[in-house]
Design a protein around this motif. Structure first.
Motif, short mmCIF file in Angstrom:
data_model
loop_
_atom_site.label_atom_id
_atom_site.label_comp_id
_atom_site.label_asym_id
_atom_site.label_seq_id
_atom_site.Cartn_x
_atom_site.Cartn_y
_atom_site.Cartn_z
N ASP A 55 42.24 29.95 37.67
CA ASP A 55 43.58 30.17 38.21
C ASP A 55 43.60 31.27 39.27
O ASP A 55 44.61 31.44 39.95
N LEU A 56 42.53 32.04 39.37
CA LEU A 56 42.49 33.18 40.28
C LEU A 56 41.62 32.89 41.49
O LEU A 56 40.61 32.18 41.39
N ILE A 57 42.01 33.43 42.61
CA ILE A 57 41.22 33.27 43.83
C ILE A 57 39.90 34.02 43.72
O ILE A 57 38.84 33.52 44.07
N VAL A 58 39.96 35.26 43.24
CA VAL A 58 38.75 36.07 43.02
C VAL A 58 38.78 36.53 41.57
O VAL A 58 39.34 37.59 41.27
N PRO A 59 38.21 35.77 40.66
CA PRO A 59 38.31 36.13 39.24
C PRO A 59 37.40 37.26 38.80
O PRO A 59 37.62 37.86 37.75
N GLU A 60 36.37 37.59 39.59
CA GLU A 60 35.44 38.64 39.18
C GLU A 60 34.77 39.27 40.38
O GLU A 60 34.71 38.69 41.47
N ILE A 61 34.28 40.49 40.15
CA ILE A 61 33.41 41.15 41.12
C ILE A 61 31.97 40.89 40.69
O ILE A 61 31.60 41.15 39.54
N ASP A 62 31.18 40.36 41.59
CA ASP A 62 29.80 40.06 41.27
C ASP A 62 29.02 41.34 40.99
O ASP A 62 29.39 42.43 41.44
N SER A 63 27.93 41.19 40.26
CA SER A 63 27.05 42.33 40.04
C SER A 63 26.46 42.77 41.37
O SER A 63 26.33 41.99 42.31
N ALA A 64 26.12 44.04 41.45
CA ALA A 64 25.57 44.60 42.69
C ALA A 64 24.26 45.30 42.38
O ALA A 64 24.11 45.95 41.34
N LEU A 65 23.31 45.18 43.30
CA LEU A 65 22.02 45.83 43.16
C LEU A 65 21.73 46.60 44.45
O LEU A 65 21.61 46.01 45.52
#
Length: 941
Positions: A870-880
């Motif tokens: 339902d969300l356009i951006v449901p999460e922030i991806d992991s970052a390395l």
């Protein structure tokens, strides 16, 4: 260096309970004794923050993290907060990219419990507060002067007093130096912008036949500005559209937005003005892109001067002093003023084209004076960008005396006075009263109807129509002054008792102390701010107040057993503090920990701490200040919940019956009035830790520590969004305090929400820290000799981060693994960083690998019926992130460092409505890109 002839006594004293403290600047003989003892045992002995009794890091009573000076040098961090933000146990707070929100300071937030719950100390003593919350600005602590940093997380009030609920960060500075050292650093992005530069000079030497030492430090640093418009990632204010992220912005536009405007002759509703004064409807494409005008890296200019000295009067007695002066200038810059206000206009004014004149005259909404009232949003681009220039002058002086009473006891007494004076200059704001006065003009629009004060007609009805003379009339600046003073007197006596427990080799160690502290501060706003006569900056009233405390504390270490089967070491540690505050009365805190080492390679620790935090000046005496947080009106279409929202209450508060759950909220930001509360009481917290330390063989150790911190009676406020939600969706009672604090305009929109501080919240966080250190001597090297490998791995598994904004109501925000408008900065379930150093002779090659786990939008946590799809951006991806650097010692005098940060140009996930600023959380994730730095230090006699 002068050494006492009572060295034998000092060695014995250091090997027992440890008579000196972090707050006690140990005499040279004492420090030498610790080093000698460590060398005999083959281990490093350090002073840790968790206790005033000397211990090694791996046998500390509570989990400790230590960062040494080499880590700062090899990281190329000009500002301390950037290094601390890399630690898994911290939540990034204000820093170089904190423009809005931000206040020009840099802070640290341990365990995500809030900066006011993290106590920052220098040499084990309180440092200069930077604001009325008592929070320390890390900009005032130069990285190049740091010897090491010690961090303990969890309640430490029993040892160090109030503000230590979240933990303690202690900076140990170089205060004993001989010679001259010049160091410099230059840092620039691969885009050849956002430069950083610093130059430091340290001079020191002994005097009076080596009985004394004095050190003088002078440092200058400068950081250049970078705007959000300078990076493609942040040059547009993103929002969420039907099919993805789109360019968004503000409804306050250069052509003037009209909310609920009349119907134009062509059938359109008047939503905005064209340059000729004619009307047009407002669409999402008309929104103003405010992003390019905001700083992505705040400029900074800093001057630091410090002097440290000590002198041995005799073998047993030393006097010492610390003097510091720090000047910081950190501007902020925002887009031009968005003037959202209700105005009254002459419908016959030549400002308007005939279609608009006809629409207003035919609306039937003219007032008794024949004028038309409307609510508008006008972006005052002709007035220039808003600027806030913060200049902070901080001074601190400390004098003390310490020494030995006899073979087993020592003492320390000191007095410190810290003062911070801040000037806050606000430029290019707009006076609300002059703005309204200049809009009400004669029919020809050649003169104001009220000509007082030299009024000049202001034509906001169409982009580019405001004259320079009109800008000069409505433009206002402000000068706000803040003064903060803190005085501390502390006296401690520490040593060992003349007995040991059966089965133990060492006597009981104790510390007794008294501390008196007084905090006072005042914030005096400009007359425009205090009167609320501003449209571009938050209005606020004066905040003036003070409080004092008298505190008694004690600490003890009981060695219970040593050198036995299954009890290589068994000891009990405890601490207690009793305080009497002038404003809240008497409070107490205590701590206890049991350390058990069944063998010489395995040890365990379990501890409990009951801590308190007294309310600070800001929380107690904050004058009413206005803010515009994002909030949703439950009576409007976007916030209305059928069957949940009280229609009757919306109606009673002035929303028309046919508009409940139908009308569109005028603005995503709702004005709030926030203030202090002199009836606040202390916060209380319980911290429980249990851990194991394993050293299976030489060169390898790892620690596993579980932590649980619960805070009750947490000081908070309902806030705008919670006030609206509690009133209309939960209590649904017009007599409840939340409902009484809501005021609506005649058109049904919320006008203002009042919210005062209160002891209404609770906070809980739990998790596990897992750290590994590995050292290995290798047989190969670039220069024919062997080499050394050092690997340090730090990680945190966050199990729980819960916030109950109002205890007693069924609302709990479980923020572990989430980010967004409710939880704020991301709190991923797992974070880790790994530092790898390879040293071959004079060369050290290093890499820092930092991992930030994925986080979900907290809308998924708040609304259980919402799915990720339902969300356009449901999460922030992991970052390395990967940083690499090299250090080379050219001679005993010259050392150089070179490095690249964010080598692979890791970019954050672009966010829309659930961002903090710059389409992300810029203190958590890198939005600037790779940086290259070079630094050097040269030392000579």
């Amino acid at each position: 260096m002068y050494q006492s002839n009572k060295l034998t006594k000092a060695v014995r004293l250091a090997l027992v309970a440890g008579a000196t403290t972090t707050a006690l600047a140990a005499p040279a003989a004492m420090a030498f004794a610790d080093e000698a003892a460590a060398e005999d045992k083959g281990v490093e002995r350090i002073q840790v923050t968790g206790s005033r009794i000397r211990r090694s890091e791996l046998t500390a009573v509570t989990p400790i993290i230590e960062i040494d000076a080499q880590e700062f040098a090899i990281s190329g961090n000009l500002n301390i907060e950037q290094k601390l933000a890399e630690l898994p146990s911290t939540l990034p707070s204000f820093g170089p990219s904190s423009n809005n929100p931000g206040d020009g300071t840099a802070t640290v937030d341990l365990r995500g419990l809030g900066t006011s719950r993290t106590l920052v100390m220098v040499n084990g003593r309180r440092w200069v507060p930077s604001n009325q919350s008592g929070v320390v600005d890390l900009n005032t602590i130069p990285a190049s002067l740091i010897e090491n940093v010690e961090i303990i997380t969890g309640g430490a009030s029993a040892v160090y007093g109030s503000d230590a609920i979240g933990g303690v960060v202690n900076f140990k500075m170089k205060d004993d130096f001989e010679g001259v050292e010049i160091s410099t650093l230059y840092d620039v992005t691969t885009e050849n912008d956002a430069e950083k530069f610093n130059l430091d000079l340290t001079m020191g030497g002994n005097f009076a036949d080596d009985r004394g030492n004095a050190v003088l430090y002078i440092g200058y640093s400068k950081r250049e500005a970078l705007f959000q418009g300078d990076r493609a990632f942040s040059d547009k204010a993103l929002t969420e559209g039907a099919d993805g992220l789109i360019a968004g912005g503000s409804s306050g536009i250069p052509g003037t937005r009209v909310f609920g405007g009349p119907t134009l002759p062509n059938g359109d509703n008047l939503g905005r003005f064209l340059p000729d004064g004619s009307g047009a409807p407002f669409t999402g494409a008309d929104r103003f892109n405010y992003a390019p005008d905001n700083f992505l890296q705040l400029p900074q200019e800093r001057l630091t001067m410090s002097a440290f000295s000590h002198f041995y009067i005799n073998d047993e007695t030393r006097i010492y002093s610390e003097i510091s002066f720090i000047r910081n200038e950190v501007p902020q810059e925002l887009a031009p003023t968005p003037a959202f206000t209700t105005i009254e206009v002459n419908p016959n004014s030549a400002f308007f084209a005939p279609d608009v004149q006809q629409a207003m005259l035919n609306s039937g909404d003219l007032n008794a004076d024949g004028n038309y009232e409307m609510f508008v949003g006008r972006r005052m681009v002709e007035n220039g960008p808003r600027q806030a220039i913060d200049t902070r002058d901080a001074m601190r002086i400390l004098v003390g005396i310490d020494g030995y009473i006899n073979d087993d006891w020592s003492y320390d007494v000191y007095y410190s006075r810290a003062q911070m004076d801040q000037s806050n200059l606000l430029n290019n704001d707009v006076s609300a009263s002059r703005f309204k006065q200049a809009l009400l003009v004669n029919d020809a629009a050649t003169a104001c109807q009220d000509t007082s004060g030299g009024c000049v007609p202001l034509n906001i009805f169409g982009e580019g129509n405001i004259s320079d003379e009109a800008v000069g009339f409505v433009n206002v600046g402000a000068a706000n002054i803040t003064s903060i003073k803190q005085e501390v007197f502390m006296a401690t006596v520490s040593g060992s008792l003349p007995f040991t427990f059966p089965g133990a080799d060492e006597p009981v160690g104790v510390v007794f102390g008294y501390e008196k502290r007084q905090d006072e501060s005042s914030f005096r706003p400009d007359e425009f701010l205090s009167a609320g006569d501003v449209l571009g900056f938050n209005a606020g009233q004066a905040t003036v107040g003070s409080y004092a405390s008298d505190e008694l504390f004690t600490e003890f270490s009981l060695p219970l057993m040593s050198g036995k089967d299954f009890a290589e070491d068994l000891s009990l540690w405890g601490a207690a503090r009793f305080a009497d505050y002038s404003n809240i009365g008497q409070v107490s805190s205590f701590a206890a920990a049991l350390n058990w080492a069944p063998t010489d390679w395995v040890s365990t620790r379990i501890g409990f701490q009951s801590a308190v935090r007294a309310p600070n000046v800001s929380e107690l005496f904050l004058g009413a200040a206005n803010g515009f947080p994002g909030a949703t009106d439950p009576c409007a279409v976007d916030g209305y919940q059928p069957g949940v929202t009280s229609d009757a209450l919306c109606l009673a508060d002035g929303v028309a019956a046919d508009q409940i759950g139908v009308f569109e909220q005028a603005n995503g930001q709702i004005e709030g009035s926030f203030g202090g509360n002199e009836n606040l009481t202390e916060e209380t917290s319980d911290t429980f830790t249990v851990g194991i330390v394993v050293q299976p063989f030489e060169g390898l150790d790892f620690t596993i520590d579980y932590f649980s911190i619960e805070i009750e009676d947490a000081i908070s406020s309902y806030g705008v969004n919670n006030t609206l939600n509690v009133c209309y969706n939960i209590v649904k009672d017009a007599n409840h305090e939340t409902c009484k604090n809501i005021t609506r305009r005649a058109d049904g929109n919320v006008d203002i929400v009042q919210s005062l501080n209160a002891n209404i919240a609770s906070i809980e966080t739990t998790g596990v820290d897992f750290n590994v250190t590995y050292n290995k001597e290798l047989d190969f090297g670039l220069f024919g000799d062997g080499s050394d490998l050092n690997v340090q791995f730090r990680s945190t598994f966050l199990e729980k981060s819960d916030f109950v904004p109002i205890v007693g109501l069924d609302t709990k925000y479980e923020c572990a693994g989430y980010y967004g408008n409710t939880c704020g900065a991301p709190q991923p379930d797992f974070q880790a960083n790994t530092r790898i150093n390879w040293t071959n002779g004079d060369l050290t090659l290093s890499a820092l690998v930092r991992y930030i786990g994925a986080s979900d939008d907290d809308q998924l946590m708040v609304d259980s019926d919402l799915a990720k799809s339902d969300l356009i951006v449901p999460e922030i991806d992991s970052a390395l992130y990967v940083d690499i650097s090299a250090s080379y010692v050219f001679s005993e005098n010259l050392n150089m460092n070179f490095g690249i940060k964010n080598v692979f140009d890791e970019e954050p996930t672009a966010l829309g409505d659930s961002q903090q600023q710059a389409n992300t959380f810029p203190e958590t994730y890198d939005v600037i890109g790779p940086r290259v730095f070079v630094s050097a230090s040269y030392t000579f006699d």
